[in-house]
Design an enzyme around this catalytic site. Structure first.
Site, PDB file in Angstrom:
ATOM      1  N   HIS A  83       0.818  -1.217   0.000  1.00  0.00           N
ATOM      2  CA  HIS A  83       0.000   0.000   0.000  1.00  0.00           C
ATOM      3  C   HIS A  83       0.849   1.263   0.000  1.00  0.00           C
ATOM      4  CE1 HIS A  83      -3.549  -2.390   0.561  1.00  0.00           C
ATOM      5  NE2 HIS A  83      -3.151  -2.860   1.742  1.00  0.00           N
ATOM      6  N   HIS A 474      -4.307 -45.319 -31.159  1.00  0.00           N
ATOM      7  CA  HIS A 474      -5.183 -45.590 -32.313  1.00  0.00           C
ATOM      8  C   HIS A 474      -5.865 -46.955 -32.205  1.00  0.00           C
ATOM      9  CE1 HIS A 474      -3.902 -42.048 -34.378  1.00  0.00           C
ATOM     10  NE2 HIS A 474      -2.651 -42.444 -34.491  1.00  0.00           N
TER      11      HIS A 474
END
Length: 1216
Positions: A83, A474
């Site tokens: 801050h 596959h």
């Protein structure tokens, strides 16, 4: 050590530093008076000393991290700092610790780009004010805002504050407008907003303002984030800046919560596995709205966010059914114990090399694939760091987890078949070769993965790597396909579920360049396995050429939504596109499933035991027991009254309530959904999606091609005619006039019998012929040569380079950030399996993509944030031995805890990638809430019209990448950058000169669109074998040209507008075949044993020129020896057969042999002598047999130049 005054003044004014130093000597009243002049501040005489020490501790960490003395760090110090402003204290903060650290890194360590992440619950306005005009610092803050009602009550804490001046776009605020935000909200914020921008920004240092006032139990933050969530957030940030990450403590006011949050971050910094977060795994509606607003505010500035198209998305309830509960919170904590003592498991068995192709020794699925990967792991010292896991043979019962008994039996029979029968059986499948060792090797591959996943699940290892072959994804349930016999990844998932002590959700991520059709079909009706595939599709023409690989295939039955296909079309995708899809889609979905599969089932169970049963017992006691007791005692009076009262006061009200909630309300909701919501959604989708896309396609497909054609006929050809007239016709006319008129008169006047005969002879040889040669050379030969070189060499190379260095890196990042990671996090798996094909890697002969080893490393790092780090990487495809070795080694290195190497600068995502990603999002947002980032459609429309890559206009809002050249990230090489640069066309030189220099022609490349093709590599359709669904039939088209190589089929480059003629096969294609669209069947992954494609450039002598993107380096360059003293004779014949048709010279021993299309003597020489690098006498290219790629490096320039001198009589021009 305390920070010095000079270090404090890197950010703060001298007056502020002096005033703070003077507080050491102030009395209590003076301190109170000074503190009251600030907002939320108290001051003690020791405050200055403590604040200086806090800054100094962070600066010491910066020094140690930037000098590689430490990998990362955490500064546990106070007071906080985010801050504090340049000239004043604020919010408990005296000096801005991280702002000073950022400036210190820039001034002392030459850091150009710093990312500051602020997860404190309060907005760090001090950091924002300091850097809001600075594009070298990217500030990201996620904080409680509540529309300005929460401290610090500033409008600039909202998402609309994006920075000012040259820093516009470099300030990112994500304000929460509700309390109680949870883990999923923060993870979604990082995944879908911070990481895409951070990867585009590419910081060199990451600083974190680590406030823990958002942890559950904090009295100020009132949020509900678990400490473990900060471990996940820290892990995400470790993928940036080579892991150079520094955390500094900010807020946090519940001591226990803060301590647990700090410890969680330290665990990730130390390399522990990420914990699995508890439910819910889906972000709240409020969080999604806040994220959407912040993305909207940053949308004009960051191309990684512009992948999202905007427009309405589904807002209905997700369609996914509930699954079985996941682990309890105790088990989630238990899996975290002792993870630092665990390492990565590695399984490899060279017996899998016995599977081989008996008919084609150069088949891309070589046995040496796994041996080269393992050797590279050994060279890098990775094997010694891993725990070796033994391989074993999978049993037939285990194979039956995914495959039919008939298929298993047929594969088993191959062990005793003859060669002829093996060949015949292989021909029955799509792209399969079989040897007698194939069945055993495939069983070893599956069994090896079983042992590896068992070690991961039982916590013997943290994660694992399986270097196995043959590949598997596959393989269908009842058929082999695409080099695959048994589906290794699918079998491993089923095996893991079978040995798990509780229901196990498995994520299978398939990044092989080919779609895993087998894996998808096995799990398409299963909601316990989430299958995600990123693959090349090319509108269904790339292997396996099935429409099942499209984005609209989402699964069937209860598996609907659990199959996610991300198909790439029309461009060579890479790191950036993959990563963007990963973050925006996959990770959020992975966590969302937890809500439907964990929270709701548990809630129902708890409600039943905690509410329903107690009420039932109470009702039974009062309604049954007591009435019976009363009946025994007072059966003649009490019971009649009790029955009447019970009926009117209990039974009827309960019946009415049950009927209302169980019948009336569900029917009402269903009617409303089908009668109102769906008709409106369809109408909106038509006007906001379909029509805009149609207009865009028309512009690029019709208008632009016509414009180019008109320009060619209206401008180029008239200029060419004018030049030809002045450069050729007129000089010849003058010469003819001189010899036809003047000279005859001179001859007549002169001596007719002596002088003229001599003059004619002398003039012919000394004047006419030299002039004719000179005129022909400058007026005809050179212009033609330049034109041919420009169209045949310069432009094809430029397009190829653009696709490899621009499109590919983007594709990867976009896909992973936008699709993969959101879905994966929402699913919240208990195990992650990676079908790791590396045929999308640079140099692969089948994939044609350009994914880098660092790219694969980053994908692996992101996946390690899931499933408590339980990740198993299983080798699939990949056919360039060097590429797969480097890529898989990079994945293993990251699994071991090493930081991922940085990615190259990522240019804007390719439009085709964005189109695919948005189609996936729109399809799957009906199933996964995390994908519902709602952006106004006007955002997309407000951007400038899409331009070719690298040529964005500067219209519209100012962007943080203004002035950024060559697609580099913000802050790189420039203090002011924006993603949109002004495009100015560089015309080709014309007029005023009779010829064009090649340099002038090359300059024209700047203005050319290198991404014209809509389908980069259309591949022939394959035979419908092995369970594949309906195929896409090819329409008649011209096959594109690709470079030739001496050894193996290379990827087809993108369509180019040249005068070249392409030939797809060595056999002629009949007219009938062309008209019918019949194309020769292609093998798995695009492999074919037919001769490679050739590019004919139309040379007058019929010779062939080849265009290819070479490797800039290969590991075999050290084998090149100096050129012999006599140079290189490019006219030498083959030393074995005497052929001079197509000869190559070995750069190791300088022997000359013929190429593979003559008698293959150089190929034989390379295999016998293991000499890797050879040079072609035809085009002076250098080929590496081991890397299976062309090589262009300074180390081969001497040999190339020697050959060039012999062939052309001059030195070869220098090149980069």
């Amino acid at each position: 050590m305390a920070a010095s005054n000079e270090e404090l003044r890197l950010v703060h004014t001298k007056e502020h530093v002096d005033l703070m130093r003077s507080t050491q000597h102030m009395d209590e009243d003076q301190l109170k008076t000074l503190a009251d002049s600030y907002d939320s501040v108290y001051i003690h005489p020791e405050s200055y000393t403590c604040a200086s020490l806090a800054v100094g501790s962070v600066l010491q960490l910066v020094d140690k991290v930037m000098t590689s003395e430490l990998r990362n760090g955490f500064s546990v110090a106070r007071p906080p700092g985010h801050h504090a402003q340049v000239d004043q204290m604020n919010g408990y903060c005296m000096f801005n610790n991280l702002a000073i650290a950022a400036r210190y890194a820039q001034t002392h360590h030459r850091v150009e780009r710093v990312l500051i992440v602020d997860w404190d619950v309060h907005h760090g306005q001090g950091i924002q004010y300091i850097f809001q005009e600075d594009p070298s610092v990217l500030y990201f803050s996620v904080h409680r805002y509540e529309e300005g009602l929460f401290w610090p009550h500033l409008p600039e804490s909202d998402s609309s504050a994006v920075g000012t001046g040259s820093g516009e776009g470099y300030n990112i605020n994500l304000p929460w407008n509700k309390i109680g935000m949870k883990d999923a909200d923060y993870v979604a914020a990082f995944q879908q907003l911070l990481l895409p921008v951070a990867y585009e920004f590419q910081p060199q240092l990451v600083l974190v303002a680590a406030g823990f006032d958002s942890v559950i139990g904090d009295p100020k933050g009132e949020m509900s984030v678990s400490p473990q969530c900060f471990s996940v957030l820290t892990h995400m940030l470790l993928g940036l800046a080579r892991g150079r990450l520094l955390l500094a403590l900010e807020g946090g006011y519940n001591l226990q919560s803060t301590a647990e949050g700090v410890c969680a971050c330290l665990r990730s910094l130390l390399g522990e596995s990420c914990p699995r977060l508890g439910p819910p795994s889906i972000p709240s509606d409020s969080a999604l709205k806040s994220i959407s607003r912040s993305i909207s505010a940053l949308y004009p500035y960051w191309t990684s966010l512009q992948v999202l198209e905007g427009g309405p998305l589904s807002d209905s309830d997700p369609l996914n059914p509930a699954l079985t509960p996941a682990e309890s919170s105790e088990e989630l904590c238990e899996e975290r114990r002792d993870s630092l003592d665990l390492t990565t498991g590695l399984v490899y068995d060279q017996r899998m090399m016995e599977h081989h192709n008996m008919w084609d020794s150069h088949h891309p699925e070589l046995p040496q694939r796994i041996q080269r990967i393992f050797s590279r792991h050994e060279d890098l010292g990775l094997v010694s760091r891993c725990l070796r896991i033994p391989a074993r043979l999978a049993s037939e019962e285990e194979l039956a987890l995914c495959h039919s008994l008939e298929h298993i039996a047929k594969m088993k029979e191959t062990e005793g078949m003859k060669t002829r029968d093996l060949h015949r059986l292989g021909e029955e499948y799509n792209s399969i070769f079989i040897s007698t060792e194939s069945y055993r090797s495939a069983r070893l591959a599956a069994g090896a993965c079983f042992n590896a996943v068992q070690a991961v699940l039982t916590r013997q290892v943290r994660n694992g790597v399986a270097i196995v072959r043959p590949p598997g994804h596959h393989a269908e349930k009842d058929a082999a396909c695409g080099f695959c016999f048994f589906n290794t990844a699918a079998l491993t998932a089923r095996y893991a579920q079978s040995i798990s002590q509780q229901p196990l959700r498995v994520l299978i991520l398939d990044w092989d360049v080919h779609h895993g059709n087998g894996t998808q079909h096995i799990f398409e009706e299963d909601d316990s396995v989430l299958y995600l595939s990123l693959h090349r599709y090319e509108d269904g023409t790339f292997f396996p050429t099935s429409e099942d690989a499209h984005y609209n295939r989402v699964g069937d039955g209860k598996g609907a939504g659990f199959n996610v296909n991300i198909p790439w079309n029309g461009a060579k995708m890479g790191d950036a596109e993959y990563l963007a899809a990963f973050h925006s889609v996959v990770m959020p979905i992975a966590r969302e499933v937890a809500f439907h599969s964990v929270v709701m089932p548990i809630a129902r169970e708890v409600a039943f035991h905690s509410v329903v049963m107690p009420i039932a017992r109470e009702v039974a006691f009062h309604s049954v027991v007591m009435p019976i007791a009363r009946e025994v005692a007072f059966h003649s009076v009490v019971m009649p009254v009790a029955r009447e009262v019970a009926f009117h006061s209990v039974v009827m009200p309960v019946a009415r309530e049950v009927a209302f909630h169980s019948v009336v309300m569900p029917i009402a909701r269903e009617v409303a959904f089908h009668s109102v919501v769906m008709p409106i959604a369809r109408e909106v989708a038509f006007h906001s999606v379909v029509m805009p896309i149609a207009r865009e396609v028309a512009f690029h497909s019709v208008v632009m091609p016509i414009a180019r054609e008109v320009a060619f006929h209206s401008v180029v050809m008239p200029i060419a005619r004018e030049v030809a007239f002045h450069s050729v016709v007129m000089p010849i006319a003058r010469e003819v006039a001189f010899h036809s008129v003047v000279m005859p008169i001179a001859r007549e006047v002169a001596f007719h019998s002596v002088v003229m005969p001599i003059a004619r002879e002398v003039a012919f040889h000394s004047v006419v012929m030299p002039i004719a040669r000179e005129v022909a050379f400058h007026s005809v030969v050179m212009p033609i040569a330049r034109e041919v070189a420009f169209h045949s060499v310069v432009m094809p190379i430029a397009r190829e380079v653009a696709f490899h260095s621009v499109v590919m890196p983007i594709a990867r990042e976009v896909a992973f950030h936008s699709v993969v990671m959101p879905i994966a996090r929402e699913f919240d798996p208990g195990l992650v399996l990676v079908s790791a094909g590396f045929d999308a890697a640079r140099g692969d002969p089948l994939g044609g993509y350009q994914v880098t080893p660092p790219g694969y490393a980053h994908l692996t790092h992101l996946l390690m944030g899931l499933a408590g780090g339980r990740v198993l990487v299983i080798l699939e495809g990949g056919y360039n031995l060097t590429a797969i070795s480097e890529s898989m080694s990079a994945c293993t290195s990251v699994l071991l805890g090493d930081p991922a190497l940085p990615l190259p600068p990522l240019p804007p995502p390719h439009p085709n990638a964005a189109d695919s990603i948005n189609k996936v999002i729109r399809t799957h947002c009906a199933y996964w809430l995390s994908l519902r980032i709602q952006l106004p459609e006007s955002l997309r429309l407000s951007l400038p019209n899409p331009k070719p890559r690298g040529k964005r206009t500067s219209k519209g809002k100012k962007s943080p990448r203004q002035g950024n050249q060559c697609g580099t990230s913000p802050g790189q090489g420039s203090s002011q950058t924006t993603p949109h640069t002004t495009s100015q066309t560089t015309p080709l030189p014309s007029g005023g000169r009779g010829d064009l220099d090649l340099d002038d022609l090359t300059k024209g490349l700047v203005s050319l669109d290198l991404n014209q093709s809509t389908s980069a590599n259309p591949s022939p359709a394959s035979v419908p074998v092995g369970g594949a669904r309906s195929k896409v039939r090819l329409s008649p088209m011209k096959t594109e040209a690709v470079p030739n190589t001496p050894e193996i089929l290379q990827p087809t480059p993108d369509k180019t507008e040249t005068q070249a003629v392409a030939m797809a096969t060595s056999d002629p294609v009949t007219k009938g075949d062309q008209e019918s669209g019949a194309v020769e069947v292609e093998g798995a992954s695009g492999y074919s044993k037919e001769p490679v494609f050739e590019l004919f450039c139309g040379n007058q002598d019929g010779s062939t020129m080849y265009v290819v993107d070479p490797l800039s380096w290969c590991p075999h360059l050290d084998s090149v020896t100096p050129v012999p003293a006599g140079g290189i004779d490019v006219f030498r014949p083959c030393e074995d057969c005497g052929s001079d048709a197509e000869n190559w010279i070995c750069l190791c021993c300088y022997k000359v042999y013929c190429g593979r299309y003559v008698n293959q003597h150089m190929l034989t020489h390379g295999l016998v002598s293991e000499h890797r690098l050879v040079l072609s006498f035809a085009d002076l290219s250098v080929w590496c047999y081991s890397c299976q790629a062309y090589v262009h490096n300074q180390m081969v320039f001497e040999a190339k130049n020697a050959a060039h001198c012999m062939k052309f009589g001059e030195d070869m021009p220098l090149s980069n």
